[in-house]
Motif scaffolding. Structure first.
Motif, short mmCIF file in Angstrom:
data_model
loop_
_atom_site.label_atom_id
_atom_site.label_comp_id
_atom_site.label_asym_id
_atom_site.label_seq_id
_atom_site.Cartn_x
_atom_site.Cartn_y
_atom_site.Cartn_z
N GLU A 182 -4.45 7.85 -6.24
CA GLU A 182 -3.95 6.94 -5.22
C GLU A 182 -5.08 6.22 -4.49
N THR A 183 -6.23 6.88 -4.34
CA THR A 183 -7.37 6.24 -3.68
C THR A 183 -7.86 5.05 -4.50
N HIS A 184 -7.95 5.21 -5.82
CA HIS A 184 -8.35 4.10 -6.68
C HIS A 184 -7.37 2.93 -6.54
N ILE A 185 -6.10 3.25 -6.55
CA ILE A 185 -5.08 2.21 -6.43
C ILE A 185 -5.22 1.48 -5.10
N GLN A 186 -5.40 2.23 -4.03
CA GLN A 186 -5.57 1.62 -2.70
C GLN A 186 -6.79 0.69 -2.68
N LYS A 187 -7.92 1.17 -3.23
CA LYS A 187 -9.18 0.42 -3.17
C LYS A 187 -9.17 -0.82 -4.06
N LEU B 24 -6.10 -2.46 -5.60
CA LEU B 24 -4.95 -3.36 -5.49
C LEU B 24 -4.68 -3.84 -4.07
N PHE B 25 -5.26 -3.15 -3.07
CA PHE B 25 -4.98 -3.50 -1.68
C PHE B 25 -6.24 -3.74 -0.86
N CYS B 26 -7.31 -4.15 -1.51
CA CYS B 26 -8.56 -4.46 -0.82
C CYS B 26 -8.48 -5.88 -0.27
N ASP B 27 -9.55 -6.33 0.38
CA ASP B 27 -9.57 -7.67 0.97
C ASP B 27 -9.44 -8.78 -0.06
N ALA B 28 -10.00 -8.58 -1.23
CA ALA B 28 -9.95 -9.61 -2.28
C ALA B 28 -9.55 -8.96 -3.61
N PRO B 29 -8.29 -8.58 -3.75
CA PRO B 29 -7.87 -7.90 -4.99
C PRO B 29 -8.01 -8.82 -6.20
N LYS B 30 -8.32 -8.22 -7.33
CA LYS B 30 -8.43 -8.95 -8.57
C LYS B 30 -7.24 -8.69 -9.48
N ALA B 31 -6.37 -7.79 -9.07
CA ALA B 31 -5.14 -7.50 -9.80
C ALA B 31 -4.01 -7.37 -8.77
N PHE B 32 -2.80 -7.60 -9.25
CA PHE B 32 -1.64 -7.65 -8.37
C PHE B 32 -0.49 -6.90 -9.04
N GLY B 33 0.53 -6.62 -8.28
CA GLY B 33 1.62 -5.87 -8.87
C GLY B 33 2.98 -6.20 -8.29
N LEU B 34 3.98 -5.83 -9.07
CA LEU B 34 5.37 -5.98 -8.69
C LEU B 34 6.09 -4.66 -8.89
N ILE B 35 7.09 -4.42 -8.08
CA ILE B 35 7.98 -3.27 -8.22
C ILE B 35 9.37 -3.82 -8.47
N CYS B 36 10.09 -3.21 -9.41
CA CYS B 36 11.50 -3.52 -9.61
C CYS B 36 12.29 -2.36 -9.03
N GLU B 37 13.23 -2.71 -8.16
CA GLU B 37 14.08 -1.70 -7.53
C GLU B 37 15.53 -1.93 -7.90
N ARG B 38 16.26 -0.84 -8.02
CA ARG B 38 17.71 -0.89 -8.23
C ARG B 38 18.36 -0.53 -6.90
N GLN B 39 19.29 -1.34 -6.47
CA GLN B 39 20.03 -1.06 -5.24
C GLN B 39 21.11 -0.03 -5.53
N SER B 40 21.31 0.88 -4.58
CA SER B 40 22.39 1.85 -4.72
C SER B 40 23.73 1.10 -4.63
N GLU B 41 24.78 1.73 -5.10
CA GLU B 41 26.12 1.12 -5.09
C GLU B 41 26.50 0.57 -3.73
N ASP B 42 26.22 1.34 -2.68
CA ASP B 42 26.59 0.91 -1.33
C ASP B 42 25.52 0.04 -0.66
N GLY B 43 24.42 -0.21 -1.37
CA GLY B 43 23.36 -1.06 -0.84
C GLY B 43 22.49 -0.41 0.21
N SER B 44 22.65 0.90 0.39
CA SER B 44 21.93 1.59 1.47
C SER B 44 20.49 1.96 1.10
N PRO C 111 0.81 -1.22 0.00
CA PRO C 111 0.00 0.00 0.00
C PRO C 111 0.84 1.28 0.00
N GLN C 112 2.03 1.22 0.58
CA GLN C 112 2.91 2.39 0.60
C GLN C 112 3.43 2.75 -0.79
#
Length: 168
Positions: free
Chosen positions: A38-43, A45-65, A11-12
């Motif tokens: 954002e309200t639509h997305i919350q309602k 993708l993050f409801c009790d029985a979502p019908k769609a799902f998602g993934l985030i791809c993140e890049r780590q910084s050089e130092d991993g921080s 949700p964040q």
């Protein structure tokens, strides 16, 4: 070497997701088409029985921080009557322009392929705009094949309402 991490959306991430959706709409030449907030997305993708799902791809910084979101995918499960199995449908995949070439798109596609396999899906499908040559070349390089015999159809809410309430 770039370190990438694929994780389920939370949700964040709603603001990040909306930003990626907006960037994708601009790329697809439809900058004013995004009605979601954002309200639509919350309602949805993050409801009790979502019908769609998602993934985030993140890049780590050089130092991993820190982890910087550089792409996302939204998907859902459909069903093939001929196969008698669910399928995975990729609704959107987007990687920020400055992160293209790092392997984020391929990592997201591979992660989704594994989700499809883990869920015994018989198919993994998506659409691509005819003019989006870079995406078409990328998908074909990953082993995807275009469906030449099918034409997509769509009804917007106005058309659905008119059709649903029409006299036979």
């Amino acid at each position: 070497m770039t370190t990438l991490n694929i994780r389920a959306i939370t949700p964040q991430d709603s603001g990040i997701i909306l930003n990626f959706i907006t960037e994708l709409a601009v790329y697809e030449r439809e900058p004013d088409a995004v009605l979601a907030d954002e309200t639509h997305i919350q309602k949805t993708l993050f409801c009790d029985a979502p019908k769609a799902f998602g993934l985030i791809c993140e890049r780590q910084s050089e130092d991993g921080s820190e982890s910087v979101p550089i792409g996302f995918a939204i998907y859902f499960f459909n069903y093939s009557t001929w196969l008698g199995k669910h399928g995975l449908y990729l609704e959107d995949l987007y990687v920020t322009p400055e992160a293209r070439g790092l392997g984020a798109g391929k990592s997201l596609l591979k992660h989704l392929a594994q989700i499809a396999l883990d869920n015994d899906c018989g198919r993994y499908e998506w659409n691509v705009l005819r003019w989006n040559t870079p995406a078409i070349e990328f998908y074909e390089a990953c082993g995807a094949k275009p469906l030449s015999e099918w034409v997509g159809y769509r009804m917007d809410r106005e058309a659905m309402a008119a059709f649903a309430s029409s006299e036979d």
